[in-house]
Design a protein around this motif. Structure first.
Motif, PDB file in Angstrom:
ATOM      1  N   ASN A 113      -4.715   4.277   2.900  1.00 28.01           N
ATOM      2  CA  ASN A 113      -3.222   4.118   2.877  1.00 28.01           C
ATOM      3  C   ASN A 113      -2.455   5.320   3.199  1.00 28.01           C
ATOM      4  O   ASN A 113      -1.501   5.360   2.450  1.00 28.01           O
ATOM      5  CB  ASN A 113      -2.762   3.116   1.903  1.00 28.01           C
ATOM      6  N   PRO A 114      -2.520   5.823   4.561  1.00 31.93           N
ATOM      7  CA  PRO A 114      -1.748   7.082   4.743  1.00 31.93           C
ATOM      8  C   PRO A 114      -0.175   6.426   4.956  1.00 31.93           C
ATOM      9  O   PRO A 114      -0.019   5.409   5.455  1.00 31.93           O
ATOM     10  CB  PRO A 114      -2.210   7.610   6.097  1.00 31.93           C
ATOM     11  N   PHE A 115       0.627   7.330   4.709  1.00 37.47           N
ATOM     12  CA  PHE A 115       2.264   7.011   5.060  1.00 37.47           C
ATOM     13  C   PHE A 115       2.379   6.885   6.509  1.00 37.47           C
ATOM     14  O   PHE A 115       1.336   7.931   7.279  1.00 37.47           O
ATOM     15  CB  PHE A 115       2.985   8.199   4.432  1.00 37.47           C
ATOM     16  N   PRO A 116       3.158   6.221   6.998  1.00 37.59           N
ATOM     17  CA  PRO A 116       3.536   6.379   8.500  1.00 37.59           C
ATOM     18  C   PRO A 116       4.058   7.574   9.054  1.00 37.59           C
ATOM     19  O   PRO A 116       5.295   7.460   9.613  1.00 37.59           O
ATOM     20  CB  PRO A 116       4.259   5.143   8.796  1.00 37.59           C
ATOM     21  N   LYS A 117       3.696   8.653   8.516  1.00 34.96           N
ATOM     22  CA  LYS A 117       4.091   9.898   8.919  1.00 34.96           C
ATOM     23  C   LYS A 117       3.045  10.777   9.607  1.00 34.96           C
ATOM     24  O   LYS A 117       1.995  10.546   9.790  1.00 34.96           O
ATOM     25  CB  LYS A 117       4.654  10.659   7.765  1.00 34.96           C
TER      26      LYS A 117
ATOM     27  N   TRP B 101       0.791  -2.311  11.199  1.00 28.72           N
ATOM     28  CA  TRP B 101       0.066  -1.837  10.081  1.00 28.72           C
ATOM     29  C   TRP B 101      -1.213  -1.715  10.039  1.00 28.72           C
ATOM     30  O   TRP B 101      -1.916  -2.778  10.455  1.00 28.72           O
ATOM     31  CB  TRP B 101       0.783  -2.401   8.614  1.00 28.72           C
TER      32      TRP B 101
ATOM     33  N   GLN C 157       2.496   1.778  -3.425  1.00 26.73           N
ATOM     34  CA  GLN C 157       1.332   2.405  -4.279  1.00 26.73           C
ATOM     35  C   GLN C 157       1.003   3.822  -4.271  1.00 26.73           C
ATOM     36  O   GLN C 157       0.742   4.373  -5.006  1.00 26.73           O
ATOM     37  CB  GLN C 157       0.106   1.322  -4.130  1.00 26.73           C
ATOM     38  N   ALA C 158       0.751   4.038  -2.756  1.00 34.59           N
ATOM     39  CA  ALA C 158       0.430   5.350  -2.623  1.00 34.59           C
ATOM     40  C   ALA C 158       1.579   6.399  -3.077  1.00 34.59           C
ATOM     41  O   ALA C 158       1.196   7.453  -3.419  1.00 34.59           O
ATOM     42  CB  ALA C 158       0.273   5.643  -0.725  1.00 34.59           C
TER      43      ALA C 158
ATOM     44  N   ARG D 167       6.155  -1.055  14.070  1.00 33.03           N
ATOM     45  CA  ARG D 167       4.745  -0.357  13.810  1.00 33.03           C
ATOM     46  C   ARG D 167       3.692  -1.599  13.454  1.00 33.03           C
ATOM     47  O   ARG D 167       4.189  -2.339  12.684  1.00 33.03           O
ATOM     48  CB  ARG D 167       5.096   0.442  12.708  1.00 33.03           C
TER      49      ARG D 167
ATOM     50  N   TYR E 185       4.242  15.591   1.247  1.00 30.20           N
ATOM     51  CA  TYR E 185       5.033  14.469   0.531  1.00 30.20           C
ATOM     52  C   TYR E 185       4.639  14.633  -1.106  1.00 30.20           C
ATOM     53  O   TYR E 185       5.984  14.575  -1.920  1.00 30.20           O
ATOM     54  CB  TYR E 185       4.492  12.998   0.797  1.00 30.20           C
ATOM     55  N   GLY E 186       3.437  14.369  -1.686  1.00 27.97           N
ATOM     56  CA  GLY E 186       3.344  14.829  -2.842  1.00 27.97           C
ATOM     57  C   GLY E 186       4.082  15.715  -3.580  1.00 27.97           C
ATOM     58  O   GLY E 186       4.955  15.712  -4.581  1.00 27.97           O
TER      59      GLY E 186
ATOM     60  N   LEU F 161       1.295   9.133  -6.359  1.00 29.02           N
ATOM     61  CA  LEU F 161       1.325  10.679  -6.243  1.00 29.02           C
ATOM     62  C   LEU F 161       2.368  11.105  -7.418  1.00 29.02           C
ATOM     63  O   LEU F 161       2.593  12.478  -7.492  1.00 29.02           O
ATOM     64  CB  LEU F 161       1.807  11.144  -4.756  1.00 29.02           C
TER      65      LEU F 161
ATOM     66  N   ARG G 249      -4.415  14.269   0.127  1.00 29.30           N
ATOM     67  CA  ARG G 249      -2.929  13.891  -0.323  1.00 29.30           C
ATOM     68  C   ARG G 249      -2.695  14.116  -1.994  1.00 29.30           C
ATOM     69  O   ARG G 249      -1.732  14.662  -2.474  1.00 29.30           O
ATOM     70  CB  ARG G 249      -2.419  12.727   0.293  1.00 29.30           C
ATOM     71  N   THR G 250      -3.945  13.421  -2.335  1.00 30.91           N
ATOM     72  CA  THR G 250      -3.820  13.487  -4.006  1.00 30.91           C
ATOM     73  C   THR G 250      -4.036  14.586  -4.427  1.00 30.91           C
ATOM     74  O   THR G 250      -3.536  15.217  -5.513  1.00 30.91           O
ATOM     75  CB  THR G 250      -4.780  12.419  -4.357  1.00 30.91           C
TER      76      THR G 250
ATOM     77  N   ASP H 239       0.736  -1.096  -0.032  1.00 31.11           N
ATOM     78  CA  ASP H 239       0.135  -0.073   0.018  1.00 31.11           C
ATOM     79  C   ASP H 239       0.713   1.105  -0.030  1.00 31.11           C
ATOM     80  O   ASP H 239       0.514   2.111  -0.607  1.00 31.11           O
ATOM     81  CB  ASP H 239      -0.781   0.023   1.256  1.00 31.11           C
ATOM     82  N   ILE H 240       1.939   1.306   0.908  1.00 35.58           N
ATOM     83  CA  ILE H 240       2.671   2.355   0.912  1.00 35.58           C
ATOM     84  C   ILE H 240       3.289   2.746  -0.434  1.00 35.58           C
ATOM     85  O   ILE H 240       3.366   3.816  -0.813  1.00 35.58           O
ATOM     86  CB  ILE H 240       3.897   2.112   1.981  1.00 35.58           C
TER      87      ILE H 240
ATOM     88  N   PHE I 175      -7.108   4.926  -3.173  1.00 37.55           N
ATOM     89  CA  PHE I 175      -7.139   3.268  -3.089  1.00 37.55           C
ATOM     90  C   PHE I 175      -8.336   2.847  -2.014  1.00 37.55           C
ATOM     91  O   PHE I 175      -8.859   3.630  -1.470  1.00 37.55           O
ATOM     92  CB  PHE I 175      -5.820   2.746  -2.617  1.00 37.55           C
TER      93      PHE I 175
ATOM     94  N   LYS J 163      -8.357   0.700   0.354  1.00 35.79           N
ATOM     95  CA  LYS J 163      -7.678   0.892   1.776  1.00 35.79           C
ATOM     96  C   LYS J 163      -7.316   2.055   2.176  1.00 35.79           C
ATOM     97  O   LYS J 163      -6.283   2.398   1.172  1.00 35.79           O
ATOM     98  CB  LYS J 163      -7.081  -0.244   2.061  1.00 35.79           C
TER      99      LYS J 163
ATOM    100  N   SER K 114      10.604   3.045   6.666  1.00 39.02           N
ATOM    101  CA  SER K 114       9.694   2.062   7.402  1.00 39.02           C
ATOM    102  C   SER K 114      10.295   0.784   7.715  1.00 39.02           C
ATOM    103  O   SER K 114       9.934  -0.139   8.839  1.00 39.02           O
ATOM    104  CB  SER K 114       8.594   1.722   6.445  1.00 39.02           C
TER     105      SER K 114
ATOM    106  N   ARG L  71      12.306   7.297   0.715  1.00 40.52           N
ATOM    107  CA  ARG L  71      11.582   8.222   1.573  1.00 40.52           C
ATOM    108  C   ARG L  71      10.492   7.467   2.258  1.00 40.52           C
ATOM    109  O   ARG L  71       9.940   7.867   3.112  1.00 40.52           O
ATOM    110  CB  ARG L  71      10.913   9.423   0.990  1.00 40.52           C
ATOM    111  N   GLN L  72      10.150   6.400   1.723  1.00 34.06           N
ATOM    112  CA  GLN L  72       9.133   5.650   2.372  1.00 34.06           C
ATOM    113  C   GLN L  72       9.333   4.130   2.725  1.00 34.06           C
ATOM    114  O   GLN L  72       9.360   3.791   4.007  1.00 34.06           O
ATOM    115  CB  GLN L  72       7.935   5.562   1.533  1.00 34.06           C
TER     116      GLN L  72
END
Ligand SMILES: Nc1ncnc2c1ncn2[C@@H]1O[C@H](COP(=O)(O)OP(=O)(O)OP(=O)(O)O)[C@@H](O)[C@H]1O
Ligand SMILES: [Mg+2]
Lengths: 307, 295
Positions: free
Chosen positions: B130-134, A307, A189-190, A305, B142-143, A194, B194-195, A186-187, B126, B128, A209, A204-205
């Motif tokens: 899916n935020p970043f762990p931030k 998830w 893909q997100a 963490r 971020y974008g 973008l 975010r998008t 997911d991370i 998406f 589900k 993590s 960065r991701q």
């Protein structure tokens, strides 16, 4: 209560509340006993060994153990300063060599490599095998590497560090790959969604993590390396070193020894004072390893963490 | 069934810029009223996963500032089509696309097209959350940062995106806190924020409400209606009421089993204005599906 339900209740009482458990029949108990025995065999032998060593070395848990250099003239105050500092230096250099290489190799394999290509698959299979190669082989390899790089002297710090780095590289690569793989898709893909590049997504991701997994894997690798003597002996790290490597780059070509090397040497000596000192040093080494493992656990608990 | 006049489309084999007409308006699909001004369209789109033919010959047009819904039974290839629209399918090993997808007349599968640049114009939300762990702030920032957007004030941009996503009031006091502390519905609106922070042109949403409760769902739906003023939205949904509520046009897909192999290939059955598709479908399969007789 009707007669039928009274009978049913009786049956229930006699079968469910029979006063004993089916888990307590003879076979179950025997099996359980075997499990306990196996567990205790491992643990007891280990504990006995440690306690025995600690008792043998109990006379020497003093300041001189850490502050003095090795001496056969005054065996009752011989110390492991060269070995302790040598081991610490070796760990620092090993980490500096192995962590970036290992993490980058793992990142390539997980995020960039096309697993359909045969060479990537060959590398993967061989990595698993490399982790099982005896450590002494890495010592031989390090001798060659150090000679190629241009240090002619034997027994220098960098030689030992190269040997240990080679030794733990497969461990670091494998644990880092697992940590990277555990980062949810997911991370990624997100991030891609973008408009981020693979490089940005990884840097960065994914890697941030994966830090807890990478850190624990690395420390566990290092705590394996700190206990190794064989590859260091092959590289020619001495035992009668009476100095500590100079801090900084210059120290890389200083002669050095390690705690396991010194212990190995003393264990063969006949003087009882030296054997006592060796036992004390073994406990010291164990404490260092336990400390590193404790750090690994702390990092894992702090950063893990869900998830 | 109306035959539509030619839209500017290019197939991957054609040199760019040459217009073709959709010759035989995909005989297997009923195409009703198509948008006057299409931002994107698919032209004889076929998608394969390895040897598996997942989607067969889809011709669709997505209208500017419209919400287009894609509905259909599970496995009919809605997500597959959606992922093609911003080349997220590139990330799936073995996925292959034939035909063309035009974005303002430019085939995004043509040679020399950078999928990363495509995704900067066509964003995605998406299923589900899916935020970043931030932190919440960093999730939004971020974008714009990764695409190197020129911004005068990141704070203003973050605030704007959160306001547009109707989330600002709920999170303005905890921008520095982890996004994982938000509820599922808030997380999904954060993902939408975010998008839109990267100022895309088109927003793709794959079942954005399927993990949300009815209240959170209606918030996201309100948000979609709001965003339609500035964006073109394409949404996959399993919820027919949702499609009927929010969308301007609806595309109904189904999966047809292959006689020989038994593989189920997805295809477009009907595409029309939402109100017409739901009240007066032309194809029997559409009618069965929306009346609940199938699926
Ligand atoms: N990554 C993949 N690799 C191989 N096959 C896939 C992959 N993703 C989807 N498929 C196949 O493609 C077909 C269409 O899948 P897709 O996910 O697009 O359906 P969907 O309409 O979105 O279904 P749902 O409503 O359940 O989300 C299915 O048969 C599925 O098994
Ligand atoms: Mg789907």
């Amino acid at each position: 209560m009707s007669a039928a339900s009274a009978v049913a209740a009786q049956v229930v009482t006699s079968t469910l509340a029979s006063g004993r458990s089916k888990d307590r029949d003879l076979r179950s108990i025997l099996f359980l006993g075997a499990l306990w025995l196996s567990l205790f065999f491992g643990v007891i032998v280990l504990v006995a060994l440690i306690v025995d060593t600690a008792i043998k070395g109990s006379g020497r848990f003093d300041k001189e153990l850490v502050t003095n250099y090795a001496s056969i003239i005054f065996p009752e105050t011989t110390g492991f300063k060269a070995g302790i500092f040598g081991s610490i230096w070796l760990m620092v250099c090993t980490a500096i060599l192995a962590i970036p290489l290992g993490v980058m190799a793992a990142t390539y394999l997980e995020e960039f490599a096309d697993t359909n290509r045969w060479w990537n698959r060959v590398i993967e299979i061989n990595l698993q095998n490399l982790a099982a190669v005896p450590s002494i082989v890495y010592g031989l390899l390090a001798v060659a590497v150090v000679a190629i790089v241009g240090f002619d002297e034997k027994g220098v710090l960098i030689g030992g560090a190269v040997a240990l780095a080679l030794l733990i590289l497969p461990v670091i690569i494998i644990t880092t790959r697992e940590a990277i793989r555990a980062v949810p898709q997911d991370i990624r893909q997100a991030s891609y969604g973008l408009g981020a590049t693979t490089w940005q997504t990884t840097w960065r991701q994914v890697l941030p993590s994966a830090v807890p997994g990478i850190a624990t894997g690395t420390i566990l690798g290092l705590s394996r390396a700190i206990g190794e003597a064989a590859p260091l002996i092959i590289v020619g790290l001495g035992v009668s070193v009476l100095s500590v490597p100079e801090p900084g780059i210059a120290g890389l070509s200083d002669s050095a020894t390690s705690l396991p090397n010194q212990i190995y040497n003393l264990a063969n000596q006949s003087r009882p004072e030296l054997a006592t000192a060796a036992s004390a040093a073994i406990i010291l080494l164990l404490v260092m390893i336990l400390g590193m493992n404790a750090i690994a656990i702390l990092i894992r608990n702090k950063f893990t963490r869900s998830w | 069934m109306s035959t539509q006049p030619a839209t500017a489309t290019t197939s991957p084999d054609e040199p760019l810029g040459i217009s073709l007409s959709i010759d035989e308006e995909a005989k297997h699909s009923v195409i009703g009223e198509v948008p006057a001004e299409a931002v994107m369209d698919t032209y004889h789109l076929n998608v394969f996963y390895g040897d598996f033919h997942a989607v067969h010959d889809v011709n669709l047009q997505f209208g500017k500032n419209e919400i287009t819904a894609m509905i259909g039974p599970s496995g009919c290839g809605k997500s597959t089509v959606l992922r093609c629209l911003n080349r997220m399918n590139d990330l799936i090993p073995g996925a292959r696309v034939e035909g063309a997808i035009n974005y303002h007349g430019q085939n995004i599968y043509a040679k020399g097209i950078d999928p990363i640049a495509v995704r900067q114009h066509i964003g995605m939300v998406f299923q589900k959350p899916n935020p970043f762990p931030k932190s919440i702030y960093d999730n939004i920032a971020y974008g714009p940062r990764v695409i190197g957007m020129k911004v005068d004030s990141m704070d203003d941009l973050v605030e704007g995106a959160l306001r547009d996503a109707a989330l600002w009031d709920e999170v303005k006091d905890k921008l520095k806190q982890s996004a994982f502390g938000l509820s599922g519905g808030q997380q999904q609106r954060l993902c939408i924020a975010r998008t839109i922070a990267t100022k895309p042109d088109v927003i793709l949403m794959d079942e954005p409400c399927s993990a949300l409760d009815p209240i959170a769902t209606s918030k996201v739906e309100d948000l979609m209606m709001q965003l339609r003023k500035d964006y073109t939205i394409i949404v996959v949904t399993h919820n027919m009421q949702q499609a009927a509520r929010v969308s301007d046009r609806t595309a109904f897909f189904t999966a047809k089993p292959d006689e020989t192999t038994g593989n189920r290939t997805g295809l477009l059955v009907e595409f029309d204005l939402t109100k017409r598709l739901f009240s007066n479908p032309e194809d029997k399969r559409t009618e069965d599906y929306i009346s609940g007789r199938f699926g």
